[in-house]
Design a protein around this motif. Structure first.
Motif, short mmCIF file in Angstrom:
data_model
loop_
_atom_site.label_atom_id
_atom_site.label_comp_id
_atom_site.label_asym_id
_atom_site.label_seq_id
_atom_site.Cartn_x
_atom_site.Cartn_y
_atom_site.Cartn_z
N ALA A 1 0.84 -1.19 0.00
CA ALA A 1 0.00 0.00 0.00
C ALA A 1 0.88 1.24 0.00
O ALA A 1 1.89 1.30 0.73
N PRO A 2 0.55 2.24 -0.81
CA PRO A 2 1.39 3.45 -0.85
C PRO A 2 1.31 4.22 0.47
O PRO A 2 0.30 4.16 1.19
N PHE A 3 2.36 4.94 0.78
CA PHE A 3 2.35 5.83 1.93
C PHE A 3 1.38 6.98 1.65
O PHE A 3 1.24 7.43 0.51
N THR A 4 0.73 7.45 2.70
CA THR A 4 -0.27 8.51 2.55
C THR A 4 0.29 9.85 3.03
O THR A 4 1.35 9.93 3.66
N ALA A 5 -0.48 10.90 2.75
CA ALA A 5 -0.09 12.22 3.25
C ALA A 5 -0.01 12.23 4.77
O ALA A 5 0.85 12.90 5.35
N ASP A 6 -0.89 11.47 5.41
CA ASP A 6 -0.84 11.40 6.88
C ASP A 6 0.44 10.74 7.37
O ASP A 6 0.99 11.12 8.41
N ASP A 7 0.92 9.72 6.63
CA ASP A 7 2.20 9.10 6.99
C ASP A 7 3.32 10.13 6.96
O ASP A 7 4.13 10.23 7.88
N TYR A 8 3.35 10.92 5.88
CA TYR A 8 4.42 11.92 5.75
C TYR A 8 4.23 13.06 6.75
O TYR A 8 5.22 13.58 7.28
N ARG A 9 3.00 13.41 7.03
CA ARG A 9 2.74 14.46 8.03
C ARG A 9 3.29 14.03 9.39
O ARG A 9 3.94 14.82 10.09
#
Length: 376
Positions: free
Chosen positions: A8-16
């Motif tokens: 599963a791709p990393f999400t904006a929340d992961d990067y946040r």
């Protein structure tokens, strides 16, 4: 056959969350913030990888209490806007002919000390210092060595998948002929297999036969592998953006008693190093555990490198398993355990697994046999 499944791709929340942790870690270390240039740190924190290595300033600015800002050249802004972490960022672009440091300076504490990517261009650092002479800087490796060290569950899944692909590569390489072939030919087989098993990038394929095995970082050459050779294999790269790195030592035909004995010693040392992994242990404890075994059997002066290194979005990164490194292990750290013995002019032996720290110990992410394999 290799699995086509993608994580599963990393999400904006992961990067946040990653950027927030980086800013908090900087504040805890007494820094005003973190300045991240294009490279592994930027990929880890934002998912953004500029299409080209450019002299135009691109810089991620992180500081506790303020929103993350990515300064980019205007002509690169459309690509930056597409990265997975973009929704967690404010983009601030600058056009050719304008001063990029004047755009960046208002984002920084004029008297602050900042951690900055090791690979940042000197011209950019000097440009900031010229506008903000009250600022000071430290490399991220020095200031925040654990920035990428602790992996979340999704990252661990990718590193485990990369390790499984490297294991599959090793199982297949045992089936090829070694004797009568050049080291470069076996290295090409390793690279091909890593790619077939899903690696997008092959970083190294060490094939050290006979006396070449006594050089830990020997690059595969034109030496023809002979019957009776010990052969060190060390290979890895990136799959789904995360690293693999494993070493095994094989023998062409039956080994001598000493060759078998040295291999057994290294295997015992590697086992001791892996068994020493647990939360709260210091990095140097892993090195000490592996080195003690090799020293006990009289080969201490022939173990000539650190016991291990971290792995993640690059195949070599902090933390390092070496004497003097007192950083404590915490769950989620991933690193190699790779003791070796090197006898100049004769042969070398190295055995390596990637290990992750768990809540109550350590877990190997490589599972291939560590006994001395006999090849043809």
């Amino acid at each position: 056959m290799p699995s086509p499944n993608q994580p599963a791709p990393f999400t904006a929340d992961d990067y946040r969350a990653r950027m927030a942790r980086a800013a908090e870690s900087a504040a805890a270390a007494g820094l005003a913030g973190v300045l991240v240039a294009p490279g592994p740190d930027m990929v880890h924190l934002t998912g953004y990888r500029p299409t080209a290595d450019t002299e135009r300033l691109t810089l991620l600015v992180l500081a506790a209490g303020q929103d993350p800002v990515l300064v980019v050249p205007t002509l690169e802004a459309p690509d930056a806007e597409k990265c997975a972490g973009a929704p967690a960022l404010t983009l601030r672009d600058w056009t050719d002919g304008k001063d990029p440091y004047a755009v960046t300076a208002p984002l920084l504490d004029a008297k602050g000390r900042f951690g900055i990517s090791d690979n940042a261009w000197a011209m950019h650092l000097l440009g900031l210092q010229q506008l903000l002479p009250g600022t000071s800087y430290a490399s991220l490796t020095e200031a925040l060595p654990m920035l990428r060290a602790v992996k979340d569950a999704a990252e661990l899944e990718r590193i485990a998948a990369a390790g499984a692909a490297a294991d599959a590569t090793y199982e297949e390489i045992l089936k090829v002929r070694f004797s009568g072939r050049r080291e470069t030919e076996v290295a090409a087989d390793l690279a091909r297999l890593l790619t077939e098993y899903g690696h997008s990038q092959v970083d190294f394929t060490v094939v050290g036969s006979g006396p070449n095995g006594a050089n830990p970082h020997h690059e595969a050459g034109d030496r023809t592998i002979e019957h009776g050779d010990m052969v060190v294999l060390d290979f890895g790269g990136l799959k789904h953006g995360y690293g693999s790195d494993t070493s095994r030592t094989v023998h062409v035909g039956e080994p001598t008693a000493q060759e078998q004995r040295v291999h057994d010693i290294v295997r015992e040392a590697q086992e001791a190093g892996c068994n020493a992994v647990r939360p709260g242990a210091a990095c140097q404890d892993i090195d000490r555990a592996a080195r003690a075994v090799i020293t006990e059997f009289g080969y201490g002066d022939r173990f000539i490198h650190r016991t291990g290194h971290g792995i993640g979005v690059t195949t070599h990164e902090p933390p390092y398993m070496i004497e003097g490194e007192e950083q404590q292990l915490v769950p989620g750290m991933c690193f190699s355990v790779e003791p070796g013995v090197y006898l100049p002019g004769r042969f070398g032996v190295r055995i390596e697994d990637i290990v992750t720290v768990t809540q109550d110990g350590g877990r190997r992410l490589n599972a291939t046999a560590r006994e001395l394999a006999i090849v043809e």
